[in-house]
Design a protein around this motif. Structure first.
Motif, PDB file in Angstrom:
ATOM      1  N   VAL A 211      56.564  87.978   7.566  1.00 49.81           N
ATOM      2  CA  VAL A 211      57.605  86.951   7.663  1.00 49.81           C
ATOM      3  C   VAL A 211      58.180  86.636   6.292  1.00 49.81           C
ATOM      4  CG1 VAL A 211      58.013  84.498   8.128  1.00 49.81           C
ATOM      5  CG2 VAL A 211      56.798  85.898   9.802  1.00 49.81           C
ATOM      6  N   TYR A 212      57.334  86.515   5.286  1.00 48.48           N
ATOM      7  CA  TYR A 212      57.818  86.198   3.945  1.00 48.48           C
ATOM      8  C   TYR A 212      58.771  87.277   3.428  1.00 48.48           C
ATOM      9  CZ  TYR A 212      54.257  82.520   3.711  1.00 48.48           C
ATOM     10  OH  TYR A 212      53.498  81.401   3.954  1.00 48.48           O
ATOM     11  N   VAL A 213      58.436  88.533   3.660  1.00 51.36           N
ATOM     12  CA  VAL A 213      59.305  89.628   3.224  1.00 51.36           C
ATOM     13  C   VAL A 213      60.629  89.578   3.987  1.00 51.36           C
ATOM     14  CG1 VAL A 213      59.583  92.140   3.126  1.00 51.36           C
ATOM     15  CG2 VAL A 213      57.379  91.114   2.568  1.00 51.36           C
ATOM     16  N   ALA A 214      60.559  89.388   5.306  1.00 49.60           N
ATOM     17  CA  ALA A 214      61.764  89.315   6.126  1.00 49.60           C
ATOM     18  C   ALA A 214      62.610  88.094   5.805  1.00 49.60           C
ATOM     19  CB  ALA A 214      61.382  89.308   7.608  1.00 49.60           C
ATOM     20  N   PHE A 215      61.979  87.052   5.278  1.00 48.85           N
ATOM     21  CA  PHE A 215      62.707  85.843   4.885  1.00 48.85           C
ATOM     22  C   PHE A 215      63.433  86.041   3.556  1.00 48.85           C
ATOM     23  CE2 PHE A 215      62.420  82.007   2.157  1.00 48.85           C
ATOM     24  CZ  PHE A 215      63.361  81.214   2.806  1.00 48.85           C
ATOM     25  N   VAL A 265      66.256  81.983   7.670  1.00 46.04           N
ATOM     26  CA  VAL A 265      65.514  80.732   7.864  1.00 46.04           C
ATOM     27  C   VAL A 265      64.864  80.707   9.248  1.00 46.04           C
ATOM     28  CG1 VAL A 265      65.730  78.234   8.056  1.00 46.04           C
ATOM     29  CG2 VAL A 265      66.950  79.449   6.238  1.00 46.04           C
ATOM     30  N   LEU A 266      65.577  81.208  10.252  1.00 42.03           N
ATOM     31  CA  LEU A 266      65.017  81.244  11.600  1.00 42.03           C
ATOM     32  C   LEU A 266      63.777  82.129  11.670  1.00 42.03           C
ATOM     33  CD1 LEU A 266      68.210  81.455  13.864  1.00 42.03           C
ATOM     34  CD2 LEU A 266      66.676  79.504  13.560  1.00 42.03           C
ATOM     35  N   THR A 267      63.721  83.130  10.792  1.00 37.13           N
ATOM     36  CA  THR A 267      62.552  84.007  10.760  1.00 37.13           C
ATOM     37  C   THR A 267      61.273  83.222  10.485  1.00 37.13           C
ATOM     38  OG1 THR A 267      63.925  85.840   9.954  1.00 37.13           O
ATOM     39  CG2 THR A 267      61.551  86.061   9.675  1.00 37.13           C
ATOM     40  N   LEU A 268      61.397  82.152   9.700  1.00 35.43           N
ATOM     41  CA  LEU A 268      60.221  81.335   9.395  1.00 35.43           C
ATOM     42  C   LEU A 268      59.599  80.720  10.647  1.00 35.43           C
ATOM     43  CD1 LEU A 268      61.458  79.466   6.185  1.00 35.43           C
ATOM     44  CD2 LEU A 268      59.838  81.364   6.315  1.00 35.43           C
ATOM     45  N   GLY A 269      60.408  80.601  11.697  1.00 37.24           N
ATOM     46  CA  GLY A 269      59.890  80.049  12.939  1.00 37.24           C
ATOM     47  C   GLY A 269      58.780  80.889  13.548  1.00 37.24           C
ATOM     48  N   LEU A 270      58.679  82.153  13.115  1.00 40.37           N
ATOM     49  CA  LEU A 270      57.631  83.023  13.641  1.00 40.37           C
ATOM     50  C   LEU A 270      56.245  82.622  13.144  1.00 40.37           C
ATOM     51  CD1 LEU A 270      59.460  86.468  13.330  1.00 40.37           C
ATOM     52  CD2 LEU A 270      59.175  85.055  15.387  1.00 40.37           C
ATOM     53  N   SER A 340      59.913  94.810   8.244  1.00 38.47           N
ATOM     54  CA  SER A 340      59.136  93.573   8.074  1.00 38.47           C
ATOM     55  C   SER A 340      59.418  92.592   9.206  1.00 38.47           C
ATOM     56  CB  SER A 340      59.450  92.930   6.720  1.00 38.47           C
ATOM     57  OG  SER A 340      60.830  92.612   6.602  1.00 38.47           O
ATOM     58  N   LEU A 341      60.671  92.517   9.657  1.00 38.26           N
ATOM     59  CA  LEU A 341      61.001  91.628  10.766  1.00 38.26           C
ATOM     60  C   LEU A 341      60.342  92.121  12.057  1.00 38.26           C
ATOM     61  CD1 LEU A 341      62.507  89.241  11.959  1.00 38.26           C
ATOM     62  CD2 LEU A 341      64.541  90.690  12.183  1.00 38.26           C
TER      63      LEU A 341
END
Length: 362
Positions: A211-215, A265-270, A340-341
């Motif tokens: 998630v951090y990489v995708a963010f 930012v929405l990726t952080l929701g994971l 990453s996502l």
């Protein structure tokens, strides 16, 4: 027949269980799609209009299939479509491992990869990225382009159609693989202990890093586009920057950057609580459980879209990529963003799948 070998039988009594029972029908859906697209190939082979590849593509340089012609490519599409329809049915009906099953599974995997990765190109991510911008700006006549002509031409619509087929084939391959292992078609579990990396605890650990990489990665592209909006020629020459400000497309680019950042930012929701429980500001939903599919489905789609966009950029700038241009061109990092996502989405699935509603396993 016992429910361990056919756990989907447990769900057949509930009319609302069609989605849960997807392994039982996904192959037939892939067969129907392949048959229809095969008929399209036959139509093009007989001289029909609308061939969306090569000579029929307004931007063939964008496509991996930009060099094919209707008289040679269309018959191949027809044959593959008709053969694919038969293979998809076989994949649904075969139960045991063997040479035939291995060949069918290989065909299904190849079909999904071609339809999801090879055929779509960067125009797909352009259509997706500009859609919210054009929707919001439409009442004001902005941006100064026709979205349907520039971003959603027939060639691009065809790519979305191919992606739909690719997801059907991916589901067919997964269902066939699980069926051959006597696993639950819905969750993939067997009576044996699950692999350690798929446990919720393990998925929480490695999923957090994904998630951090995708963010982080989307902000490289967003930062470049925002820089152009402020008149900073980051990664482009001053002449092109001036052209963007003259025709007003700099604002559309800034909007696209904002969409990318918002998705980041929405990726952080994971990995955040608000990705599992609706927050207080979501009127009517506050405190309710977020359906896992609400995050998994769009994240999976965006994973594929980002991958195809990044691979297109690399293919069109291959010499520059080899010479190290990827260090300064954030779009060449999109495949890493996509991977990453995808990993983050898979980890979210493992964390939240819980007890299977079909086989009852945890």
């Amino acid at each position: 027949m016992d429910t361990v070998k056919n756990p989907l039988l447990q769900a057949t009594g509930n009319p609302s269980s069609r989605v849960v029972r997807w392994p039982s029908w996904i192959g037939y859906a892939a067969a129907a799609w392949s048959l229809v697209y095969g008929l399209l190939g036959l139509y093009w082979a007989l001289g029909g209009s609308g061939f969306p590849f090569g000579e029929g593509d307004s931007q063939p340089n964008m496509s991996f299939l930009g060099g094919i012609h209707a008289n040679s490519g269309a018959p191949v599409i027809a044959v593959l479509g008709f053969v694919g329809a038969l293979v998809a049915v076989a994949a649904t009906r075969l139960q045991q491992k063997g040479v035939v099953h291995a060949a069918v599974l290989a065909f299904a995997c190849a079909a999904s990869a071609i339809l999801l990765i090879a055929i779509p190109d960067a125009r797909v991510i352009m259509a997706v990225g500009y859609a919210p911008i054009c929707l919001i700006g439409a009442p004001f006549g902005w941006p100064p382009v026709n979205y349907w002509e520039k971003a959603l031409s027939w060639e691009v619509i065809n790519q979305f159609i191919c992606m739909a087929g690719g997801f059907l084939w991916a589901g067919t391959a997964l269902a066939s693989y699980r069926r051959s292992r006597q696993a639950c078609g819905s969750c993939g579990r067997t009576g044996s202990a699950a692999a350690s990396w798929t446990t919720p605890e393990a998925a929480a650990r490695w999923g957090r890093w994904a998630v951090y990489v995708a963010f982080i990665l989307p902000f490289g592209y967003a930062g470049m586009r925002w820089a152009w909006a402020f008149g900073i020629s980051l990664g482009i020459d001053r002449e092109l920057l001036q052209e963007l400000h003259t025709n007003g497309l700099w604002l559309a680019g800034a909007g696209l950057a904002t969409v990318a950042a918002g998705g980041s930012v929405l990726t952080l929701g994971l990995i955040q609580r608000w990705g599992e429980i609706f927050p207080r500001w979501t009127l009517g939903l506050s405190g309710k459980r977020v359906p896992p599919a609400l995050a998994i489905v769009p994240a999976t789609f965006i994973t594929v879209v980002v991958m195809t966009g990044g691979l297109t950029v690399i293919r069109m700038n291959w010499s520059g990529f080899l010479s190290g241009a990827f260090m300064t061109n954030p779009m060449m990092w999109w495949p890493v963003w996509g991977i990453s996502l995808g990993a983050a989405t898979l980890a979210y699935y493992y964390r939240r799948r819980g007890q299977c509603s079909v086989c009852g396993r945890e």
